[in-house]
Write a protein that holds these residues in place. Structure first.
Motif, PDB file in Angstrom:
ATOM      1  N   GLU A  18      17.004 -33.848 -28.089  1.00 30.22           N
ATOM      2  CA  GLU A  18      17.050 -32.176 -27.956  1.00 30.22           C
ATOM      3  C   GLU A  18      18.337 -31.696 -27.460  1.00 30.22           C
ATOM      4  N   LEU A  19      18.822 -32.174 -26.551  1.00 31.50           N
ATOM      5  CA  LEU A  19      20.219 -31.730 -26.129  1.00 31.50           C
ATOM      6  C   LEU A  19      21.422 -32.733 -26.309  1.00 31.50           C
ATOM      7  N   GLY A  20      21.258 -33.714 -26.909  1.00 31.26           N
ATOM      8  CA  GLY A  20      22.102 -34.717 -27.039  1.00 31.26           C
ATOM      9  C   GLY A  20      23.433 -34.320 -28.024  1.00 31.26           C
ATOM     10  N   ASN A  21      24.475 -34.853 -28.019  1.00 28.15           N
ATOM     11  CA  ASN A  21      25.641 -34.708 -28.933  1.00 28.15           C
ATOM     12  C   ASN A  21      25.120 -34.706 -30.324  1.00 28.15           C
TER      13      ASN A  21
ATOM     14  N   HIS B 199      26.610 -40.303 -20.210  1.00 31.34           N
ATOM     15  CA  HIS B 199      27.283 -40.869 -21.575  1.00 31.34           C
ATOM     16  C   HIS B 199      26.070 -41.126 -22.617  1.00 31.34           C
ATOM     17  N   LEU B 200      26.017 -42.362 -22.727  1.00 32.10           N
ATOM     18  CA  LEU B 200      25.100 -42.402 -23.858  1.00 32.10           C
ATOM     19  C   LEU B 200      23.787 -41.800 -23.806  1.00 32.10           C
ATOM     20  N   PRO B 201      23.051 -41.596 -22.735  1.00 34.84           N
ATOM     21  CA  PRO B 201      21.780 -40.720 -22.672  1.00 34.84           C
ATOM     22  C   PRO B 201      22.185 -39.350 -23.219  1.00 34.84           C
ATOM     23  N   LEU B 202      23.234 -38.793 -23.101  1.00 34.07           N
ATOM     24  CA  LEU B 202      23.841 -37.511 -23.528  1.00 34.07           C
ATOM     25  C   LEU B 202      24.057 -37.651 -25.052  1.00 34.07           C
ATOM     26  N   ASP B 203      24.578 -38.720 -25.466  1.00 32.10           N
ATOM     27  CA  ASP B 203      24.578 -38.732 -27.012  1.00 32.10           C
ATOM     28  C   ASP B 203      23.479 -38.897 -27.841  1.00 32.10           C
ATOM     29  N   ILE B 204      22.423 -39.659 -27.161  1.00 32.89           N
ATOM     30  CA  ILE B 204      21.085 -39.831 -27.859  1.00 32.89           C
ATOM     31  C   ILE B 204      19.965 -38.949 -27.739  1.00 32.89           C
TER      32      ILE B 204
ATOM     33  N   ILE C 232      16.388 -34.610 -11.427  1.00 32.34           N
ATOM     34  CA  ILE C 232      16.092 -33.827 -12.515  1.00 32.34           C
ATOM     35  C   ILE C 232      16.662 -34.170 -13.805  1.00 32.34           C
ATOM     36  N   LEU C 233      18.055 -34.360 -13.621  1.00 32.42           N
ATOM     37  CA  LEU C 233      18.769 -34.725 -14.974  1.00 32.42           C
ATOM     38  C   LEU C 233      18.378 -36.263 -15.367  1.00 32.42           C
ATOM     39  N   ASN C 234      18.163 -37.189 -14.515  1.00 34.09           N
ATOM     40  CA  ASN C 234      17.566 -38.362 -14.607  1.00 34.09           C
ATOM     41  C   ASN C 234      16.344 -38.205 -15.355  1.00 34.09           C
ATOM     42  N   GLU C 235      15.320 -37.379 -15.048  1.00 37.14           N
ATOM     43  CA  GLU C 235      14.224 -37.350 -15.821  1.00 37.14           C
ATOM     44  C   GLU C 235      14.213 -36.556 -16.988  1.00 37.14           C
ATOM     45  N   LYS C 236      15.258 -35.830 -17.295  1.00 36.40           N
ATOM     46  CA  LYS C 236      15.468 -35.140 -18.401  1.00 36.40           C
ATOM     47  C   LYS C 236      16.148 -36.006 -19.486  1.00 36.40           C
ATOM     48  N   LEU C 237      17.113 -36.966 -18.992  1.00 39.41           N
ATOM     49  CA  LEU C 237      17.958 -37.925 -19.880  1.00 39.41           C
ATOM     50  C   LEU C 237      17.556 -39.246 -20.037  1.00 39.41           C
ATOM     51  N   CYS C 238      16.820 -39.652 -19.057  1.00 38.30           N
ATOM     52  CA  CYS C 238      16.399 -41.304 -18.995  1.00 38.30           C
ATOM     53  C   CYS C 238      17.397 -42.145 -19.403  1.00 38.30           C
ATOM     54  N   PRO C 239      18.296 -42.134 -18.163  1.00 36.95           N
ATOM     55  CA  PRO C 239      19.274 -43.023 -18.434  1.00 36.95           C
ATOM     56  C   PRO C 239      18.750 -44.634 -18.417  1.00 36.95           C
TER      57      PRO C 239
END
Length: 250
Positions: free
Chosen positions: A105-108, A97-102, A9-16
């Protein structure tokens, strides 16, 4: 929820898979198969792990996890103590890391723009996976006023390298250790640039290229992505998620 299902689920949302990173993204340390309670935080420090143990969490979801490129591979010392604690208590560790930066919608970067009321225009690097962004304010502001807004929103007084009396209309930013993207901000003719950290060379880049620079703290600028991700999991997947902010002055 199954721990591997949660990773999917997390991978689908953040596309690492779309990002070349300095560490593995996803499930870094496998724990119990059933996940009900999740603790989110910026960094998988010993203090955050102890809090997860205290709250009987099944998983820890962070922005800064382990196994960074170039770090010693041995699991010993501080790193060994952290990992042993997670394994001993059967706690899953997920890190992005970077997937959550960019993430748009939910990124840093996206969350910081929302908090500072910056209207996003695009990526400074000119592609969708750009780590640095740029945009504009609703109205021009004096640098001192903009600095006060940053302080109020992040609860952290930023270090401001002044570029003179010019008003701020356009802004570039990159949360965390993105200070060197000031060069792209200057090339684009932006009025200001925000990052978490600052280097010695950043002072001269700001002054000599006429860009107001605000260093607002690596931790302070990156609290909001993982918090938003946890809130999304709670809302859409009925998981018990608690954000824990371990103070870090850097």
């Amino acid at each position: 929820m199954n721990n591997l299902t949660l990773e999917s689920i997390l991978n689908e949302k953040l596309c690492p898979e779309m990002v070349k990173d300095y560490c593995p993204n996803g499930l870094q340390i496998e724990g119990k198969s059933e996940v009900k309670r999740i603790i989110t935080g910026v960094t998988a420090s010993q203090a955050l792990i102890e809090k997860a143990i205290e709250l009987e969490a099944d998983a820890l979801l962070v922005h800064h996890g382990y196994f960074w490129k170039g770090e010693p591979e041995s699991i010993r010392g501080m790193k060994g103590k952290r990992i042993r604690a997670l394994i001993r208590h059967d706690i899953n560790l997920y890190a992005y890391h970077l997937p959550l930066d960019i993430h748009p919608e939910l990124g840093n970067n996206a969350r910081l723009a929302d908090l500072l009321d910056i209207h996003v225009e695009g990526g400074l690097e000119g592609h969708p996976q750009s780590v640095a962004m740029y945009g504009h304010l609703s109205q021009p502001l004096k640098a001192e006023v903009f600095g006060q807004i940053i302080e109020r929103v992040l609860d952290r007084k930023p270090l401001h390298i002044s570029a003179g009396d010019q008003l701020i209309r356009t802004v570039g930013w990159c949360t965390g250790g993105g200070q060197d993207y000031i060069e792209l901000a200057a090339a684009k003719g932006l009025d200001a640039f925000i990052s978490g950290e600052i280097s010695e060379r950043t002072t001269y880049s700001a002054r000599e290229q006429g860009v107001h620079f605000f260093s607002a703290g690596h931790h302070a600028t990156e609290r909001y992505g993982v918090k938003a991700l946890g809130e999304w999991l709670a809302e859409h997947h009925a998981l018990d998620v608690t954000f824990i902010d371990i103070d870090n002055p850097v």
